[in-house]
Write a protein that holds these residues in place. Structure first.
Motif, short mmCIF file in Angstrom:
data_model
loop_
_atom_site.label_atom_id
_atom_site.label_comp_id
_atom_site.label_asym_id
_atom_site.label_seq_id
_atom_site.Cartn_x
_atom_site.Cartn_y
_atom_site.Cartn_z
N LEU A 52 0.86 -1.17 0.00
CA LEU A 52 0.00 0.00 0.00
C LEU A 52 0.90 1.23 0.00
O LEU A 52 1.77 1.36 0.86
CB LEU A 52 -0.89 -0.02 1.24
N ARG A 66 1.00 -6.82 -6.00
CA ARG A 66 0.30 -5.61 -6.44
C ARG A 66 0.67 -4.44 -5.54
O ARG A 66 1.16 -4.63 -4.42
CB ARG A 66 -1.21 -5.83 -6.45
N TRP A 73 -1.31 -0.80 -4.26
CA TRP A 73 -2.53 0.00 -4.29
C TRP A 73 -2.24 1.41 -3.78
O TRP A 73 -1.39 1.60 -2.90
CB TRP A 73 -3.61 -0.64 -3.43
N SER A 108 -4.17 4.97 -2.31
CA SER A 108 -5.41 5.33 -1.63
C SER A 108 -5.81 6.78 -1.94
O SER A 108 -4.96 7.66 -2.05
CB SER A 108 -5.25 5.15 -0.12
N GLY A 111 -3.42 -0.66 -8.54
CA GLY A 111 -4.84 -0.39 -8.34
C GLY A 111 -5.10 0.66 -7.30
O GLY A 111 -4.19 1.19 -6.66
N GLY A 161 -6.64 1.61 -3.76
CA GLY A 161 -6.95 0.97 -2.48
C GLY A 161 -7.33 1.98 -1.41
O GLY A 161 -6.70 2.06 -0.40
N GLY A 162 -8.37 2.75 -1.68
CA GLY A 162 -9.21 2.58 -2.85
C GLY A 162 -9.73 3.90 -3.35
O GLY A 162 -9.41 4.98 -2.84
N ASP A 177 -6.43 -3.09 -10.79
CA ASP A 177 -7.40 -3.44 -9.76
C ASP A 177 -8.19 -2.20 -9.38
O ASP A 177 -7.71 -1.06 -9.54
CB ASP A 177 -6.71 -3.96 -8.49
#
Length: 334
Positions: free
Chosen positions: A13, A45, A47, A49, A79, A81-82, A109
């Motif tokens: 993250l 992965r 992510w 935010s 991706g 996150g989120g 993602d």
């Protein structure tokens, strides 16, 4: 975790943290370095935010950041996150992440959260209403329809977006997200890196009530956890203490800087205790110590994947922590 048990993948993250004296550009350059190194080390992965109006976090536009980093990496999944869906129209998010999926197939993602990711005044500045969160389940279904090419809005398609089937994940820190993810048959990611209290009951409820779907036939849990890994236990403890002090200073003083003596007093206050309780799940130590902690945390969280939030004071120390963890985890699970 025995050698016979399946390998639980590690992911990252990234908040695109802006440290003192830096600009967001510095944070973005670091995010590129982090992603390239993570790809080399085999992380699954990364992510990013969505936060707004926070001076220390530059990831307010995850889609833009993902596009930049995807162009500078080759295989690692990227991706949100989120995305805080109440801040956006589902069609716009479908178009953004559909664009990313067309540009970078099978690498994108889309994690979805219900919180605004900011304060009430900023919600107003975003031209959204706090009541939008009440529509979150319907908005998820609308977004899913666009990405699957089965729009729920007559005469409206996401172009690009339709038929990309960007994988959706429900993010949460309470029972609401767990039950929604279970009802919709979607993977569930719990924010235990900052909201640890409901981790165990939420995951239990998710697994118990999960309804299989075509895209997710089995329940899948990603649990977030903080990590500070270093060459020695003492060095990891030193880095962790710096992180803890910065966390208290940032949250309790809202970015105001004070002298070290004043911060010492603040660190022993009830306010600091409450802030630091958010870091309950924090692996600190050498690679072996961190791997052992994460092994136990995986069982505790009943997790299929771990989302690592690196907690180190500098870029170099974060990259070193990431490398130490990857090496130790490979050894621990081989």
């Amino acid at each position: 975790m025995s050698a016979a048990e399946p390998h639980v993948p590690l992911s990252l993250l990234d908040f695109a943290t802006v440290y003192r004296g830096e600009t967001p550009r510095d944070a973005f350059c670091r995010s590129v370095d982090l992603a390239q190194k993570a790809e080399e080390l085999g992380y699954t992965r990364i992510w990013y935010s969505e936060h707004h109006n926070m001076t220390s976090i530059a990831s307010s536009s995850p889609a833009v950041l993902i596009a930049h980093i995807a162009a500078k990496t080759e295989s690692i999944r990227l991706g949100a996150g989120g995305v805080m869906l109440p801040n956006h129209a589902p069609l716009v998010i479908a178009e953004q992440y559909g664009t990313l999926a067309e540009l970078h197939p099978d690498r994108i993602d889309l994690g979805l959260g219900r919180a605004p990711g900011t304060d009430a005044r900023t919600v107003a500045a975003l031209r959204r209403s706090p009541q939008n969160a009440e529509n979150f389940p319907e908005d998820v279904l609308e977004l899913q329809g666009y990405l699957a090419g089965r729009s729920r809005v007559q005469g409206v398609e996401a172009i690009p977006g339709a038929d990309t089937n960007v994988p959706l994940y429900i993010l949460g820190s309470s029972m609401f997200g767990a039950t929604l993810a279970a009802q919709l048959g979607l993977p569930y990611s719990f924010a235990s890196h900052f909201a640890p209290d409901s981790l165990v009951p939420a995951v239990k409820a998710y697994r118990e009530y999960f309804q299989p779907s075509d895209l997710c036939p089995e329940p899948y849990v990603i649990a977030a956890v903080n990590v500070t890994a270093a060459a020695t236990e003492a060095e990891a403890a030193r880095q962790s203490e710096i992180v803890r002090r910065r966390r208290v200073e940032s949250m309790a003083l809202r970015g105001r800087q004070v002298g070290e003596e004043d911060l010492d007093l603040l660190m022993s206050s009830p306010a600091a205790e409450m802030i630091l309780s958010m870091l309950r799940y924090h692996a600190v130590g050498t690679g072996e110590q961190v791997a052992e902690y994460l092994e136990g945390f995986t069982r505790h969280a009943d997790a299929d994947e771990l989302m690592i939030s690196l907690q180190s004071p500098t870029t170099g120390e974060s990259l070193e922590s990431m490398s130490i963890l990857a090496d130790a985890w490979d050894m621990h699970t081989s």
